[in-house]
Design a protein around this motif. Structure first.
Motif, PDB file in Angstrom:
ATOM      1  N   GLY A  17      12.666  19.337 -16.420  1.00  0.00           N
ATOM      2  CA  GLY A  17      12.114  20.213 -15.482  1.00  0.00           C
ATOM      3  C   GLY A  17      10.339  19.721 -14.946  1.00  0.00           C
ATOM      4  O   GLY A  17      10.107  20.678 -14.176  1.00  0.00           O
ATOM      5  N   THR A  18       9.828  18.827 -15.211  1.00  0.00           N
ATOM      6  CA  THR A  18       9.135  18.049 -14.955  1.00  0.00           C
ATOM      7  C   THR A  18       8.484  18.221 -13.418  1.00  0.00           C
ATOM      8  O   THR A  18      10.152  17.603 -12.519  1.00  0.00           O
ATOM      9  CB  THR A  18       8.333  17.521 -15.223  1.00  0.00           C
ATOM     10  N   THR A  19       7.372  18.462 -12.665  1.00  0.00           N
ATOM     11  CA  THR A  19       7.336  18.636 -11.279  1.00  0.00           C
ATOM     12  C   THR A  19       7.054  17.190 -10.400  1.00  0.00           C
ATOM     13  O   THR A  19       6.554  16.727  -9.669  1.00  0.00           O
ATOM     14  CB  THR A  19       6.821  19.191 -10.554  1.00  0.00           C
ATOM     15  N   LEU A  20       6.361  16.472 -11.393  1.00  0.00           N
ATOM     16  CA  LEU A  20       5.501  14.595 -11.532  1.00  0.00           C
ATOM     17  C   LEU A  20       5.961  13.881 -11.653  1.00  0.00           C
ATOM     18  O   LEU A  20       7.529  13.812 -11.739  1.00  0.00           O
ATOM     19  CB  LEU A  20       5.118  14.497 -12.731  1.00  0.00           C
ATOM     20  N   SER A  21       6.147  12.943 -10.872  1.00  0.00           N
ATOM     21  CA  SER A  21       6.841  11.712 -10.580  1.00  0.00           C
ATOM     22  C   SER A  21       5.922  10.249 -11.083  1.00  0.00           C
ATOM     23  O   SER A  21       5.015  10.755 -11.387  1.00  0.00           O
ATOM     24  CB  SER A  21       6.675  11.732  -9.085  1.00  0.00           C
ATOM     25  N   PHE A  22       6.665   9.427 -11.693  1.00  0.00           N
ATOM     26  CA  PHE A  22       6.431   8.382 -11.858  1.00  0.00           C
ATOM     27  C   PHE A  22       6.431   7.262 -11.594  1.00  0.00           C
ATOM     28  O   PHE A  22       8.142   7.162 -11.344  1.00  0.00           O
ATOM     29  CB  PHE A  22       6.394   7.940 -13.536  1.00  0.00           C
ATOM     30  N   TYR A  23       5.633   6.108 -11.559  1.00  0.00           N
ATOM     31  CA  TYR A  23       6.268   5.037  -9.878  1.00  0.00           C
ATOM     32  C   TYR A  23       5.828   3.567 -11.475  1.00  0.00           C
ATOM     33  O   TYR A  23       4.975   3.298 -11.997  1.00  0.00           O
ATOM     34  CB  TYR A  23       5.133   5.167  -9.219  1.00  0.00           C
ATOM     35  N   ARG A  24       7.015   2.609 -10.542  1.00  0.00           N
ATOM     36  CA  ARG A  24       7.132   1.722 -11.330  1.00  0.00           C
ATOM     37  C   ARG A  24       6.019   0.740 -10.642  1.00  0.00           C
ATOM     38  O   ARG A  24       5.322   1.675  -9.237  1.00  0.00           O
ATOM     39  CB  ARG A  24       8.182   0.930 -10.822  1.00  0.00           C
ATOM     40  N   PHE A  25       5.232  -0.246 -10.931  1.00  0.00           N
ATOM     41  CA  PHE A  25       4.161  -1.195 -10.650  1.00  0.00           C
ATOM     42  C   PHE A  25       5.546  -1.577  -8.704  1.00  0.00           C
ATOM     43  O   PHE A  25       6.554  -2.096  -9.117  1.00  0.00           O
ATOM     44  CB  PHE A  25       3.453  -1.957 -11.313  1.00  0.00           C
ATOM     45  N   PRO A  26       4.518  -1.893  -8.071  1.00  0.00           N
ATOM     46  CA  PRO A  26       4.991  -2.842  -7.329  1.00  0.00           C
ATOM     47  C   PRO A  26       5.557  -3.679  -7.178  1.00  0.00           C
ATOM     48  O   PRO A  26       4.730  -4.755  -8.325  1.00  0.00           O
ATOM     49  CB  PRO A  26       4.299  -2.630  -6.029  1.00  0.00           C
ATOM     50  N   ARG A  27       6.518  -4.534  -6.760  1.00  0.00           N
ATOM     51  CA  ARG A  27       6.949  -6.312  -7.156  1.00  0.00           C
ATOM     52  C   ARG A  27       6.147  -7.115  -6.053  1.00  0.00           C
ATOM     53  O   ARG A  27       5.902  -8.409  -6.290  1.00  0.00           O
ATOM     54  CB  ARG A  27       8.508  -6.044  -6.110  1.00  0.00           C
ATOM     55  N   ASP A  28       5.406  -6.397  -5.280  1.00  0.00           N
ATOM     56  CA  ASP A  28       4.279  -7.213  -4.160  1.00  0.00           C
ATOM     57  C   ASP A  28       3.212  -7.885  -4.867  1.00  0.00           C
ATOM     58  O   ASP A  28       2.790  -6.894  -5.224  1.00  0.00           O
ATOM     59  CB  ASP A  28       3.533  -6.383  -2.744  1.00  0.00           C
ATOM     60  N   PRO A  29       2.940  -8.798  -4.784  1.00  0.00           N
ATOM     61  CA  PRO A  29       2.275  -9.151  -5.782  1.00  0.00           C
ATOM     62  C   PRO A  29       0.600  -9.051  -5.722  1.00  0.00           C
ATOM     63  O   PRO A  29       0.131  -8.640  -6.654  1.00  0.00           O
ATOM     64  CB  PRO A  29       2.142 -10.630  -5.551  1.00  0.00           C
ATOM     65  N   GLU A  30       0.428  -9.406  -4.021  1.00  0.00           N
ATOM     66  CA  GLU A  30      -1.082  -8.536  -4.068  1.00  0.00           C
ATOM     67  C   GLU A  30      -0.871  -7.178  -4.497  1.00  0.00           C
ATOM     68  O   GLU A  30      -2.129  -6.069  -4.404  1.00  0.00           O
ATOM     69  CB  GLU A  30      -1.106  -8.992  -2.475  1.00  0.00           C
ATOM     70  N   ARG A  31      -0.073  -6.110  -4.102  1.00  0.00           N
ATOM     71  CA  ARG A  31      -0.308  -4.576  -4.085  1.00  0.00           C
ATOM     72  C   ARG A  31      -0.425  -4.514  -5.216  1.00  0.00           C
ATOM     73  O   ARG A  31      -1.050  -3.750  -6.145  1.00  0.00           O
ATOM     74  CB  ARG A  31       0.836  -3.668  -3.235  1.00  0.00           C
ATOM     75  N   LYS A  32       0.451  -5.398  -6.389  1.00  0.00           N
ATOM     76  CA  LYS A  32       0.692  -5.045  -7.298  1.00  0.00           C
ATOM     77  C   LYS A  32      -0.492  -5.235  -8.539  1.00  0.00           C
ATOM     78  O   LYS A  32      -1.763  -4.362  -9.335  1.00  0.00           O
ATOM     79  CB  LYS A  32       1.537  -5.717  -7.833  1.00  0.00           C
ATOM     80  N   GLN A  33      -0.993  -6.539  -8.095  1.00  0.00           N
ATOM     81  CA  GLN A  33      -2.708  -6.607  -8.466  1.00  0.00           C
ATOM     82  C   GLN A  33      -3.419  -5.501  -8.470  1.00  0.00           C
ATOM     83  O   GLN A  33      -4.294  -5.475  -9.147  1.00  0.00           O
ATOM     84  CB  GLN A  33      -2.705  -7.872  -7.824  1.00  0.00           C
ATOM     85  N   ARG A  34      -3.545  -5.035  -7.075  1.00  0.00           N
ATOM     86  CA  ARG A  34      -4.448  -3.854  -6.893  1.00  0.00           C
ATOM     87  C   ARG A  34      -4.530  -2.441  -7.339  1.00  0.00           C
ATOM     88  O   ARG A  34      -4.825  -1.675  -7.761  1.00  0.00           O
ATOM     89  CB  ARG A  34      -5.044  -3.358  -4.940  1.00  0.00           C
ATOM     90  N   TRP A  35      -3.584  -2.659  -7.715  1.00  0.00           N
ATOM     91  CA  TRP A  35      -2.411  -1.015  -8.460  1.00  0.00           C
ATOM     92  C   TRP A  35      -3.573  -1.270 -10.180  1.00  0.00           C
ATOM     93  O   TRP A  35      -3.373  -0.535 -11.092  1.00  0.00           O
ATOM     94  CB  TRP A  35      -1.525  -1.478  -9.114  1.00  0.00           C
ATOM     95  N   ILE A  36      -3.145  -2.654 -10.322  1.00  0.00           N
ATOM     96  CA  ILE A  36      -3.403  -3.050 -11.591  1.00  0.00           C
ATOM     97  C   ILE A  36      -5.048  -3.266 -12.236  1.00  0.00           C
ATOM     98  O   ILE A  36      -5.882  -2.632 -13.410  1.00  0.00           O
ATOM     99  CB  ILE A  36      -3.151  -4.247 -12.165  1.00  0.00           C
ATOM    100  N   ALA A  37      -5.853  -2.772 -11.122  1.00  0.00           N
ATOM    101  CA  ALA A  37      -7.031  -3.410 -11.025  1.00  0.00           C
ATOM    102  C   ALA A  37      -7.749  -2.118 -11.072  1.00  0.00           C
ATOM    103  O   ALA A  37      -8.595  -1.287 -11.489  1.00  0.00           O
ATOM    104  CB  ALA A  37      -7.619  -4.252  -9.829  1.00  0.00           C
ATOM    105  N   ALA A  38      -6.927  -1.291 -10.587  1.00  0.00           N
ATOM    106  CA  ALA A  38      -7.251   0.271 -10.117  1.00  0.00           C
ATOM    107  C   ALA A  38      -6.951   1.385 -11.739  1.00  0.00           C
ATOM    108  O   ALA A  38      -8.156   1.913 -11.786  1.00  0.00           O
ATOM    109  CB  ALA A  38      -5.823   1.238  -8.888  1.00  0.00           C
ATOM    110  N   VAL A  39      -6.144   1.056 -12.397  1.00  0.00           N
ATOM    111  CA  VAL A  39      -6.030   1.225 -13.435  1.00  0.00           C
ATOM    112  C   VAL A  39      -6.858   0.689 -14.153  1.00  0.00           C
ATOM    113  O   VAL A  39      -7.842   1.502 -15.268  1.00  0.00           O
ATOM    114  CB  VAL A  39      -4.345   0.746 -14.302  1.00  0.00           C
ATOM    115  N   ASN A  40      -7.434   0.032 -14.265  1.00  0.00           N
ATOM    116  CA  ASN A  40      -8.563  -0.613 -15.270  1.00  0.00           C
ATOM    117  C   ASN A  40      -8.484  -0.796 -16.752  1.00  0.00           C
ATOM    118  O   ASN A  40      -9.934  -0.096 -17.239  1.00  0.00           O
ATOM    119  CB  ASN A  40      -9.904   0.128 -14.358  1.00  0.00           C
ATOM    120  N   ARG A  41      -7.676  -1.414 -17.558  1.00  0.00           N
ATOM    121  CA  ARG A  41      -7.656  -1.164 -18.278  1.00  0.00           C
ATOM    122  C   ARG A  41      -7.573  -3.028 -18.512  1.00  0.00           C
ATOM    123  O   ARG A  41      -7.601  -3.252 -18.149  1.00  0.00           O
ATOM    124  CB  ARG A  41      -6.387  -0.832 -18.914  1.00  0.00           C
ATOM    125  N   GLU A  42      -9.417  -2.969 -19.683  1.00  0.00           N
ATOM    126  CA  GLU A  42      -9.629  -4.798 -19.602  1.00  0.00           C
ATOM    127  C   GLU A  42      -8.496  -5.637 -20.091  1.00  0.00           C
ATOM    128  O   GLU A  42      -7.836  -5.560 -21.625  1.00  0.00           O
ATOM    129  CB  GLU A  42     -10.618  -5.091 -19.672  1.00  0.00           C
TER     130      GLU A  42
END
Length: 499
Positions: A17-42
């Motif tokens: 029943g939640t309205t939240l959405s959960f997204y996979r990390f992108p397949r595109d390497p450049e965009r995926k790397q930007r997502w990882i950098a945004a999460v900021n977990r060393e």
């Protein structure tokens, strides 16, 4: 499988029943790397089961447009936890934006789902993750102001806290949606404003007045026709910053409004040298393609067929209306020829003199090249090839005495002055008794229309336009500009109507 957000400190997970959405990390390497950098977990690398919840996007969902701010998640806590996320209670104080997002999630959680969600969560099919889920559950319940471990003896205080935070969550959710709608509306208004102010093909397509102001042409259809005619000849022009349409528009604005090159450079976002080169190249192309198709001497039958009513009674054999006009230079120019030197004349001149011929219908049929200095009207007419166009019996009409009556008569034609006051020299060729004020007004209108439509023809002429543009031609760039302006004028609605 229960999906839990991988962001440090985020307690959101997929529940019924939640309205939240959960997204996979992108397949595109450049965009995926930007997502990882945004999460900021060393040192952390996502796997196939890693998910990111929608609260970390400004609009509440990811957007695949690279220009969107939600192309990469940007809503995070100011002090993330360790990569293993084992100490959710060690979070720093959230910033205002994070507090709003968490409050909105609290509202969604509390709206009739607390009990059902708790029952269903206990029946998940992954016991190996039980300890981690319990930890998140405990952390989430503490974030929504339950605090059962610390405040067991103060039920009344706990109830008031819940009510206050529920009200804050509701207000934050409403304010966030209103702000988002306002920003979208403002963004759309700014886009429309920029589009209206831009000098692009789309901004001119449905605005005839804008086309007329910037180019002198009556509407976009005529402008598009000119573009279609010139485009095949522009293939050799190397200009990566300006499209073909922009190159034509820039040149027409130069002729129409007589804008300085620096002004055009600012308007189109290019260098002054590129503006100068573009104008010269486009003028040469239009001179060789547009002028021959638009400026020509009509047959006598065509002239008689469409003769305006103002001239039909008094001058039925009128073939052309002529005048001479001068254009000053920006600076005095030293330029002479052997004929001037033989006659002992000086070589310093600051005007160009042209002879222009216009059909009675208002169409330019002849224009001479510019001659430097105070050359006589007779010498100009005899040296530019105008007299060769005349046939015996043609009437050449002018608004003033040009001192070419003898030269015209030698071709079997007749020179007359369309003035109710006659010639200042009293020549018998000016038959003022047969003239009418309407004829005089008609001639004045026809002669002035070209210079009114293209301001560059009023001068002063800049020195780079006075040099010979090609070795195989004795025409300067400004000579070609005058011819091009006349050709463009012929594409417009005549200033001298037929009736």
């Amino acid at each position: 499988m229960v999906h839990t957000c991988v962001v440090a400190g985020c307690r959101n997970r997929r529940t019924p029943g939640t309205t939240l959405s959960f997204y996979r990390f992108p397949r595109d390497p450049e965009r995926k790397q930007r997502w990882i950098a945004a999460v900021n977990r060393e040192g952390w690398v996502p796997n196939d089961g890693s998910r990111l919840c929608s609260t970390h996007f400004i609009s509440g969902k990811q957007v695949k447009n690279p220009r969107s701010p939600d192309y990469v998640p940007s809503v995070f806590t100011s002090a993330p936890l360790s990569p293993e996320m084992k100490e959710p209670g060690a979070l720093e104080v959230l910033d205002k934006q994070e507090a709003r997002v968490e409050a909105a999630n609290a509202l969604l959680f509390l709206q009739g789902q607390g009990s059902s969600v708790s029952g269903e969560m206990g029946q998940e099919e992954h016991p190996q993750e039980g300890e981690q889920e319990a930890s998140f559950e405990e952390s989430a319940s503490s974030s929504f102001s339950t605090d059962e471990e610390d405040d067991d003896n103060d039920d009344e205080s706990l109830s008031e806290c819940k009510k206050g935070k529920l009200a804050q969550a509701s207000d934050a959710s409403v304010n966030f949606e209103d702000a988002l709608k306002a920003l979208k509306k403002e963004n759309q208004a700014l886009r429309e404003s920029v589009e209206r102010m831009s000098l692009s093909e789309s901004s001119l397509r449905n605005d005839a007045e804008k086309v007329k102001f910037y180019t002198g042409l009556p509407n976009f259809f005529v402008l598009e026709t000119v573009m279609w005619l010139l485009a095949p000849h522009m293939e050799g022009m190397k200009n990566v910053k300006l499209s073909k349409f922009q190159q034509l528009l820039l040149t027409l604005m130069r002729l129409r409004l007589d804008l300085r090159n620096q002004d055009l450079a600012y308007r189109f976002g290019v260098k002054v040298s590129m503006v100068t080169r573009t104008v010269h190249q486009m003028v040469n192309i239009m001179s060789s393609t547009l002028v021959p198709t638009a400026v020509f001497w009509p047959s006598r039958a065509e002239l008689r067929k469409n003769l305006p009513a103002a001239l039909r009674a008094s001058h039925p054999d009128c073939a052309v209306i002529i005048d001479c006009f001068t254009v000053p230079f920006e600076e005095p120019v030293s330029r002479g020829n052997q004929q001037h030197q033989q006659q002992g004349m000086g070589t310093s001149y600051n005007v160009l003199k042209f002879l222009i011929g216009v059909a009675p219908q208002g169409v330019v049929t002849f224009v001479s090249r510019g001659v430097l200095g105070n050359v006589s009207d007779k010498s100009l007419a005899e040296g530019c090839g105008f007299l060769c166009k005349l046939l015996p019996g043609d009437v050449v009409l002018a608004n003033r005495d040009l001192d070419i009556a003898d030269s015209v008569a030698a071709r079997g034609a007749i020179f007359k002055i369309a003035s109710t006051y006659g010639s200042s020299e009293g020549t018998p060729l000016a038959d003022s008794s047969s003239e009418t004020p309407s004829v005089q007004r008609h001639v004045e209108r026809v002669i002035s229309m070209v210079k009114q439509r293209y301001a560059m023809l009023t001068g002063p002429v800049e020195s780079p336009f006075t040099t010979t543009s090609e070795r195989t031609s004795n025409l300067s760039t400004f000579d070609k500009i005058v011819q091009v302006a006349c050709a463009l004028n012929n594409l417009c609605i005549s200033a001298a109507p037929l009736e």
